[in-house]
Each structure stands twice: as structure tokens, then as C-alpha cells.
Design a protein around this motif. Structure first.
Motif, PDB file in Angstrom:
ATOM      1  N   ARG A  10       0.825  -1.196   0.000  1.00 52.50           N
ATOM      2  CA  ARG A  10       0.000   0.000   0.000  1.00 52.50           C
ATOM      3  C   ARG A  10       0.861   1.249   0.000  1.00 52.50           C
ATOM      4  O   ARG A  10       0.596   2.201  -0.728  1.00 52.50           O
ATOM      5  CB  ARG A  10      -0.937   0.007   1.211  1.00 52.50           C
ATOM      6  CG  ARG A  10      -1.874   1.192   1.208  1.00 52.50           C
ATOM      7  CD  ARG A  10      -2.962   1.080   2.266  1.00 52.50           C
ATOM      8  NE  ARG A  10      -2.429   1.140   3.603  1.00 52.50           N
ATOM      9  CZ  ARG A  10      -2.212   0.081   4.370  1.00 52.50           C
ATOM     10  NH1 ARG A  10      -2.441  -1.133   3.899  1.00 52.50           N
ATOM     11  NH2 ARG A  10      -1.737   0.207   5.588  1.00 52.50           N
ATOM     12  N   ARG A  11       1.901   1.260   0.824  1.00 53.10           N
ATOM     13  CA  ARG A  11       2.775   2.433   0.884  1.00 53.10           C
ATOM     14  C   ARG A  11       3.438   2.680  -0.459  1.00 53.10           C
ATOM     15  O   ARG A  11       3.521   3.812  -0.922  1.00 53.10           O
ATOM     16  CB  ARG A  11       3.833   2.259   1.971  1.00 53.10           C
ATOM     17  CG  ARG A  11       3.304   2.543   3.360  1.00 53.10           C
ATOM     18  CD  ARG A  11       4.378   2.246   4.390  1.00 53.10           C
ATOM     19  NE  ARG A  11       3.923   2.695   5.696  1.00 53.10           N
ATOM     20  CZ  ARG A  11       4.136   3.908   6.173  1.00 53.10           C
ATOM     21  NH1 ARG A  11       4.782   4.792   5.464  1.00 53.10           N
ATOM     22  NH2 ARG A  11       3.694   4.242   7.364  1.00 53.10           N
ATOM     23  N   GLU A  12       3.935   1.627  -1.094  1.00 50.23           N
ATOM     24  CA  GLU A  12       4.602   1.803  -2.378  1.00 50.23           C
ATOM     25  C   GLU A  12       3.607   2.272  -3.436  1.00 50.23           C
ATOM     26  O   GLU A  12       3.921   3.107  -4.267  1.00 50.23           O
ATOM     27  CB  GLU A  12       5.263   0.486  -2.815  1.00 50.23           C
ATOM     28  CG  GLU A  12       6.444   0.084  -1.945  1.00 50.23           C
ATOM     29  CD  GLU A  12       7.511   1.174  -1.882  1.00 50.23           C
ATOM     30  OE1 GLU A  12       7.842   1.743  -2.944  1.00 50.23           O
ATOM     31  OE2 GLU A  12       7.998   1.467  -0.785  1.00 50.23           O
ATOM     32  N   ALA A  13       2.392   1.747  -3.375  1.00 55.19           N
ATOM     33  CA  ALA A  13       1.377   2.151  -4.349  1.00 55.19           C
ATOM     34  C   ALA A  13       1.001   3.607  -4.164  1.00 55.19           C
ATOM     35  O   ALA A  13       0.817   4.340  -5.136  1.00 55.19           O
ATOM     36  CB  ALA A  13       0.141   1.265  -4.196  1.00 55.19           C
ATOM     37  N   ILE A  14       0.909   4.030  -2.921  1.00 55.90           N
ATOM     38  CA  ILE A  14       0.543   5.418  -2.629  1.00 55.90           C
ATOM     39  C   ILE A  14       1.584   6.371  -3.199  1.00 55.90           C
ATOM     40  O   ILE A  14       1.265   7.420  -3.750  1.00 55.90           O
ATOM     41  CB  ILE A  14       0.396   5.629  -1.110  1.00 55.90           C
ATOM     42  CG1 ILE A  14      -0.941   5.034  -0.650  1.00 55.90           C
ATOM     43  CG2 ILE A  14       0.455   7.097  -0.744  1.00 55.90           C
ATOM     44  CD1 ILE A  14      -1.119   5.021   0.846  1.00 55.90           C
ATOM     45  N   PHE A 158     -16.882   7.913  -0.382  1.00 57.83           N
ATOM     46  CA  PHE A 158     -16.173   8.599   0.686  1.00 57.83           C
ATOM     47  C   PHE A 158     -14.793   8.007   0.910  1.00 57.83           C
ATOM     48  O   PHE A 158     -13.856   8.732   1.276  1.00 57.83           O
ATOM     49  CB  PHE A 158     -16.971   8.546   1.993  1.00 57.83           C
ATOM     50  CG  PHE A 158     -16.304   9.312   3.107  1.00 57.83           C
ATOM     51  CD1 PHE A 158     -16.201  10.692   3.058  1.00 57.83           C
ATOM     52  CD2 PHE A 158     -15.734   8.643   4.190  1.00 57.83           C
ATOM     53  CE1 PHE A 158     -15.556  11.405   4.057  1.00 57.83           C
ATOM     54  CE2 PHE A 158     -15.094   9.347   5.191  1.00 57.83           C
ATOM     55  CZ  PHE A 158     -15.005  10.728   5.128  1.00 57.83           C
ATOM     56  N   PHE A 159     -14.645   6.713   0.671  1.00 54.79           N
ATOM     57  CA  PHE A 159     -13.319   6.114   0.817  1.00 54.79           C
ATOM     58  C   PHE A 159     -12.314   6.799  -0.102  1.00 54.79           C
ATOM     59  O   PHE A 159     -11.194   7.102   0.303  1.00 54.79           O
ATOM     60  CB  PHE A 159     -13.344   4.618   0.508  1.00 54.79           C
ATOM     61  CG  PHE A 159     -11.967   3.999   0.549  1.00 54.79           C
ATOM     62  CD1 PHE A 159     -11.353   3.712   1.759  1.00 54.79           C
ATOM     63  CD2 PHE A 159     -11.271   3.749  -0.626  1.00 54.79           C
ATOM     64  CE1 PHE A 159     -10.074   3.178   1.799  1.00 54.79           C
ATOM     65  CE2 PHE A 159      -9.989   3.216  -0.598  1.00 54.79           C
ATOM     66  CZ  PHE A 159      -9.392   2.924   0.623  1.00 54.79           C
ATOM     67  N   ARG A 160     -12.709   7.050  -1.330  1.00 58.49           N
ATOM     68  CA  ARG A 160     -11.811   7.744  -2.259  1.00 58.49           C
ATOM     69  C   ARG A 160     -11.496   9.149  -1.753  1.00 58.49           C
ATOM     70  O   ARG A 160     -10.357   9.606  -1.828  1.00 58.49           O
ATOM     71  CB  ARG A 160     -12.449   7.831  -3.652  1.00 58.49           C
ATOM     72  CG  ARG A 160     -12.479   6.515  -4.397  1.00 58.49           C
ATOM     73  CD  ARG A 160     -12.999   6.665  -5.801  1.00 58.49           C
ATOM     74  NE  ARG A 160     -12.233   7.651  -6.567  1.00 58.49           N
ATOM     75  CZ  ARG A 160     -12.396   7.840  -7.864  1.00 58.49           C
ATOM     76  NH1 ARG A 160     -13.283   7.142  -8.542  1.00 58.49           N
ATOM     77  NH2 ARG A 160     -11.672   8.743  -8.498  1.00 58.49           N
ATOM     78  N   THR A 161     -12.508   9.821  -1.246  1.00 55.04           N
ATOM     79  CA  THR A 161     -12.320  11.173  -0.734  1.00 55.04           C
ATOM     80  C   THR A 161     -11.282  11.207   0.378  1.00 55.04           C
ATOM     81  O   THR A 161     -10.324  11.987   0.337  1.00 55.04           O
ATOM     82  CB  THR A 161     -13.654  11.731  -0.199  1.00 55.04           C
ATOM     83  OG1 THR A 161     -14.586  11.822  -1.271  1.00 55.04           O
ATOM     84  CG2 THR A 161     -13.458  13.116   0.421  1.00 55.04           C
ATOM     85  N   ILE A 162     -11.459  10.348   1.373  1.00 56.83           N
ATOM     86  CA  ILE A 162     -10.553  10.394   2.520  1.00 56.83           C
ATOM     87  C   ILE A 162      -9.191   9.798   2.182  1.00 56.83           C
ATOM     88  O   ILE A 162      -8.170  10.223   2.714  1.00 56.83           O
ATOM     89  CB  ILE A 162     -11.177   9.689   3.742  1.00 56.83           C
ATOM     90  CG1 ILE A 162     -10.376  10.054   5.008  1.00 56.83           C
ATOM     91  CG2 ILE A 162     -11.268   8.175   3.540  1.00 56.83           C
ATOM     92  CD1 ILE A 162     -11.069   9.651   6.301  1.00 56.83           C
ATOM     93  N   LYS A 163      -9.146   8.859   1.266  1.00 59.75           N
ATOM     94  CA  LYS A 163      -7.855   8.278   0.871  1.00 59.75           C
ATOM     95  C   LYS A 163      -6.954   9.336   0.248  1.00 59.75           C
ATOM     96  O   LYS A 163      -5.792   9.488   0.640  1.00 59.75           O
ATOM     97  CB  LYS A 163      -8.059   7.130  -0.117  1.00 59.75           C
ATOM     98  CG  LYS A 163      -6.755   6.595  -0.694  1.00 59.75           C
ATOM     99  CD  LYS A 163      -7.003   5.551  -1.757  1.00 59.75           C
ATOM    100  CE  LYS A 163      -5.705   5.169  -2.454  1.00 59.75           C
ATOM    101  NZ  LYS A 163      -5.933   4.165  -3.532  1.00 59.75           N
ATOM    102  N   TYR A 164      -7.489  10.067  -0.713  1.00 55.23           N
ATOM    103  CA  TYR A 164      -6.661  11.066  -1.386  1.00 55.23           C
ATOM    104  C   TYR A 164      -6.323  12.242  -0.475  1.00 55.23           C
ATOM    105  O   TYR A 164      -5.221  12.805  -0.569  1.00 55.23           O
ATOM    106  CB  TYR A 164      -7.341  11.537  -2.669  1.00 55.23           C
ATOM    107  CG  TYR A 164      -7.201  10.541  -3.791  1.00 55.23           C
ATOM    108  CD1 TYR A 164      -6.039  10.486  -4.557  1.00 55.23           C
ATOM    109  CD2 TYR A 164      -8.207   9.632  -4.064  1.00 55.23           C
ATOM    110  CE1 TYR A 164      -5.889   9.561  -5.572  1.00 55.23           C
ATOM    111  CE2 TYR A 164      -8.066   8.689  -5.076  1.00 55.23           C
ATOM    112  CZ  TYR A 164      -6.906   8.661  -5.833  1.00 55.23           C
ATOM    113  OH  TYR A 164      -6.765   7.729  -6.831  1.00 55.23           O
ATOM    114  N   ALA A 165      -7.233  12.602   0.394  1.00 49.82           N
ATOM    115  CA  ALA A 165      -6.932  13.665   1.356  1.00 49.82           C
ATOM    116  C   ALA A 165      -5.847  13.202   2.326  1.00 49.82           C
ATOM    117  O   ALA A 165      -4.981  13.980   2.725  1.00 49.82           O
ATOM    118  CB  ALA A 165      -8.194  14.054   2.122  1.00 49.82           C
TER     119      ALA A 165
END
Length: 202
Positions: A10-14, A158-165
Motif C-alpha cells: 500500500r505504501r509503495e502504491a501510494i 467517501f473512501f476515495r475522498t478520505i484516501k486522497y486527502a
């Protein structure tokens, strides 16, 4: 999320998403529509870099909403062996500040999204998201992230919203920049020789 392999992946993908102001500018829910929001973005970055020991007063979220933001962001970017997570980077304070300076529709998106997550958690685990166990939190986040490319429900959107924020807040914080990305600052260039191609020489 549940094990070391998941966290590393997940970290590498982010990191490949692209971090910094460009990320938040691309999001309709957090798009900067005024000079005030740009100032808020810069203020949030400096506030997080200062890493004050005392939490900042909430500007928009209620205490319950803030607890939910803290737990969700920490599961999105958890602490690991190499660097602290979103909680230590005070990503919740960054998000609270940005949302507080956002238009009413954006505020409503966050209010409704957090309420939906806590409702879902209560229905599944008989407790709001912040009070659920780590495994339960991860289970719920995995469920609402399945359709990330084409979200349909309030929770999925909302998951997309909070993920990108979370990504933007983390990688503009001192912890994200220096401990995760190991940024050392700009280097002094003693001499700039310019292009060395003969056709460009004068």
C-alpha cells in the motif's frame, strides 16, 4: 493492512499516485476554489511541519468525526518499521483545516461520509468505527475500497475522498516528506553549465 506485506504494498502504491499540492488540486471534493483555501493548504503544511505537541482546536469536525478521521487515515497509512503513520503526522488536523475552508457541498460530503462509515460500523460491529477493533476497521475499509475505480455507494465514494486527502496531508507533512520519502532539501548548485550540445553553444 493486516500484515507487513499489505502495508508495504500500500505504501509503495501510494507513492506512485503523486503527492503534494497536485493531488488535492485534482480532487473535486477538495478542489481549491478560493485564495482562502490556498492559504489554508499552506497553513496546514506549516502547522504539521511544526509538529506541535498539543492538538490543534477543531475548526469543522465534531470530536466524534475527528476520532473517525484519525482512525481511518491511520489505517490508510499506518505506522510501520520505517516511519510513523497518519496519526503521528496529524493528518486529521490538516483535513479538518482544509475542509473548514471548503465550500458547503464539500463540508456536506465529509459530514455525510463520516456518518455513513460510523453507521456501517455500528450495523456490523455494534460500535462506531473509532471504537471497533483494528481487524474490524480493516475489514470495513477493505469492503468499501473494492469498487474504488467506480464507487457507487456513499461509503465507497467517501473512501476515495478520505484516501486522497490522507495521501496529500501525509506527504506534505514533515513526517511524510522527511521520514517516509527521505527528502533532504534542495542542494546548492555551485555551477550551471547549461546544455553541452555544440549546436546550442554560442
Amino acid at each position: 493492512m493486516a500484515n507487513e506485506k499489505d502495508e508495504i504494498t500500500r505504501r509503495e502504491a501510494i507513492k506512485t499516485i503523486g503527492v503534494g499540492a497536485g493531488v488535492i488540486a485534482a480532487l473535486p471534493v477538495l478542489s481549491r476554489t478560493s485564495a482562502a483555501q490556498e492559504a489554508a493548504h499552506d497553513h496546514a503544511r506549516h502547522a504539521l511541519q511544526a509538529a506541535a505537541a498539543q492538538p490543534q482546536p477543531l475548526r469543522f469536525f465534531t470530536e466524534e468525526e475527528n476520532r473517525t478521521v484519525i482512525e481511518m487515515t491511520e489505517q490508510i497509512i499506518p505506522a510501520d518499521d520505517t516511519s510513523p503513520g497518519a496519526r503521528a503526522a496529524k493528518v486529521n488536523e490538516y483535513i479538518d483545516l482544509i475542509v473548514s475552508e471548503s465550500p458547503d457541498p464539500t463540508k456536506q460530503t465529509w459530514r455525510e461520509g463520516l456518518a455513513a462509515i460510523n453507521k456501517m460500523s455500528r450495523e456490523r460491529f455494534s460500535k462506531p468505527f473509532p471504537d471497533a477493533g483494528v481487524d474490524q476497521q480493516i475489514e470495513l475499509l477493505k469492503e468499501i475500497s473494492k469498487n474504488e475505480k467506480s464507487p457507487q455507494t456513499v461509503e465507497e465514494k467517501f473512501f476515495r475522498t478520505i484516501k486522497y486527502a490522507t495521501v496529500d496531508g501525509y506527504y506534505t507533512s514533515e513526517i511524510g516528506i522527511h521520514k517516509e520519502l527521505h527528502y533532504k532539501g534542495n542542494s546548492f548548485l555551485k555551477e550551471f553549465t547549461g546544455c553541452t550540445h555544440p549546436e546550442h553553444q554560442q
